[in-house]
Enzyme design. Sequence first.
Site, PDB file in Angstrom:
ATOM      1  N   ARG A  37       0.703  -1.168   0.001  1.00 53.75           N
ATOM      2  CA  ARG A  37       0.010  -0.108   0.022  1.00 53.75           C
ATOM      3  C   ARG A  37       0.962   1.056   0.123  1.00 53.75           C
ATOM      4  NH1 ARG A  37      -5.355  -0.229   1.373  1.00 53.75           N
ATOM      5  NH2 ARG A  37      -5.204   1.705   2.471  1.00 53.75           N
ATOM      6  N   ASP A  55       1.345  -1.151  10.786  1.00 54.24           N
ATOM      7  CA  ASP A  55      -0.293  -1.669  11.220  1.00 54.24           C
ATOM      8  C   ASP A  55      -0.464  -1.162  12.336  1.00 54.24           C
ATOM      9  OD1 ASP A  55      -2.510  -2.917  11.761  1.00 54.24           O
ATOM     10  OD2 ASP A  55      -1.691  -4.767  11.016  1.00 54.24           O
ATOM     11  N   ASN A  81      -5.152  10.840  10.998  1.00 52.99           N
ATOM     12  CA  ASN A  81      -6.205  10.592  10.232  1.00 52.99           C
ATOM     13  C   ASN A  81      -6.723   9.135  10.268  1.00 52.99           C
ATOM     14  OD1 ASN A  81      -7.810  11.204   7.582  1.00 52.99           O
ATOM     15  ND2 ASN A  81      -6.522   9.312   7.147  1.00 52.99           N
ATOM     16  N   TYR A 137     -17.387   2.171  17.556  1.00 56.11           N
ATOM     17  CA  TYR A 137     -16.972   3.358  16.788  1.00 56.11           C
ATOM     18  C   TYR A 137     -16.854   4.564  17.228  1.00 56.11           C
ATOM     19  CZ  TYR A 137     -15.858   6.416  12.775  1.00 56.11           C
ATOM     20  OH  TYR A 137     -15.208   7.460  11.827  1.00 56.11           O
ATOM     21  N   LYS A 141     -14.401   7.355  18.953  1.00 59.31           N
ATOM     22  CA  LYS A 141     -14.268   8.738  18.486  1.00 59.31           C
ATOM     23  C   LYS A 141     -14.329   9.739  19.452  1.00 59.31           C
ATOM     24  CE  LYS A 141     -12.827   7.991  14.088  1.00 59.31           C
ATOM     25  NZ  LYS A 141     -11.420   8.342  13.783  1.00 59.31           N
ATOM     26  N   VAL A 168     -18.753  11.805   4.399  1.00 62.02           N
ATOM     27  CA  VAL A 168     -18.389  12.103   3.034  1.00 62.02           C
ATOM     28  C   VAL A 168     -18.330  10.810   2.224  1.00 62.02           C
ATOM     29  CG1 VAL A 168     -17.257  14.044   3.767  1.00 62.02           C
ATOM     30  CG2 VAL A 168     -15.986  12.146   3.758  1.00 62.02           C
ATOM     31  N   THR A 170     -16.278   8.473   0.882  1.00 63.42           N
ATOM     32  CA  THR A 170     -15.223   7.781   0.637  1.00 63.42           C
ATOM     33  C   THR A 170     -15.149   6.165   0.472  1.00 63.42           C
ATOM     34  OG1 THR A 170     -14.687   7.760   3.182  1.00 63.42           O
ATOM     35  CG2 THR A 170     -13.864   9.534   1.880  1.00 63.42           C
TER      36      THR A 170
END
Length: 242
Positions: A37, A55, A81, A137, A141, A168, A170
């Site tokens: 990647r 990772d 990010n 999740y 956050k 958004v 993605t």
Amino acid sequence: MARIFITGSADGLGQMAAALLISQGHQVVLHARNAGRGRQALLDVPGAENVLTADLSNIEETKQLAADVNALGSFDAIIHNAGVYQVSGKLIFSVNTLAPYILTALIQTPKRLIYLTSGMHLSGHPNLNFNSGGISYSDSKLYVLMLSMAVARKWPEIYSNAVDPGWVPTKMGGAGAPDNLEKGFETQAWLAVSNDEKAKVTGRYFHHKREARHHPQAGDISLQDRFLALCEQATGVPFPTS
């Protein structure tokens, strides 16, 4: 010109923020989960200075990433990010919460720190029950917002802020996500480099370059300190006192 390191910048919002910053003349070091990647990221983001791989679900790899960042010298800003969504609670907690904690604690402190959170943090539970295995999740956050605010309080000489990029379109958000994609990555880039007085603040929570309402308990000092202590316990990495 600023020098910025962005986690999770092999694709999605991290890659878009990197491309924007490079187009503005800044130096950007990318991060990818693995070497394959990473090679692709360098092809996808022409002009990037370098790419580092780790990772972030693995504590030892995350610690090594911090060492690799430090070996490259100082940075003006770091954008935390990287994140995962529809995976196990353990993986969510490792990548979304523990990784930014470890990197914050171990990387030479930049002038600006930006943490990607989510509007979903508003439904997170601040019970800090790290051993339950049921961390969502939204919880993760909320925790990263608490981290951002704790850093702002403990390191007042730097700017530490959190960003909700919005829902958004993605890979994570899905093709049908309703928010504006460009606004999804502009705010973190703006906080990383802008001399706008509205960006030169700390301990704030932004959505599309505007301060927004956040979970009231994110700013609870006793909860923040307990959170930092539990992260130290989970990772073996103490939070620096200064």
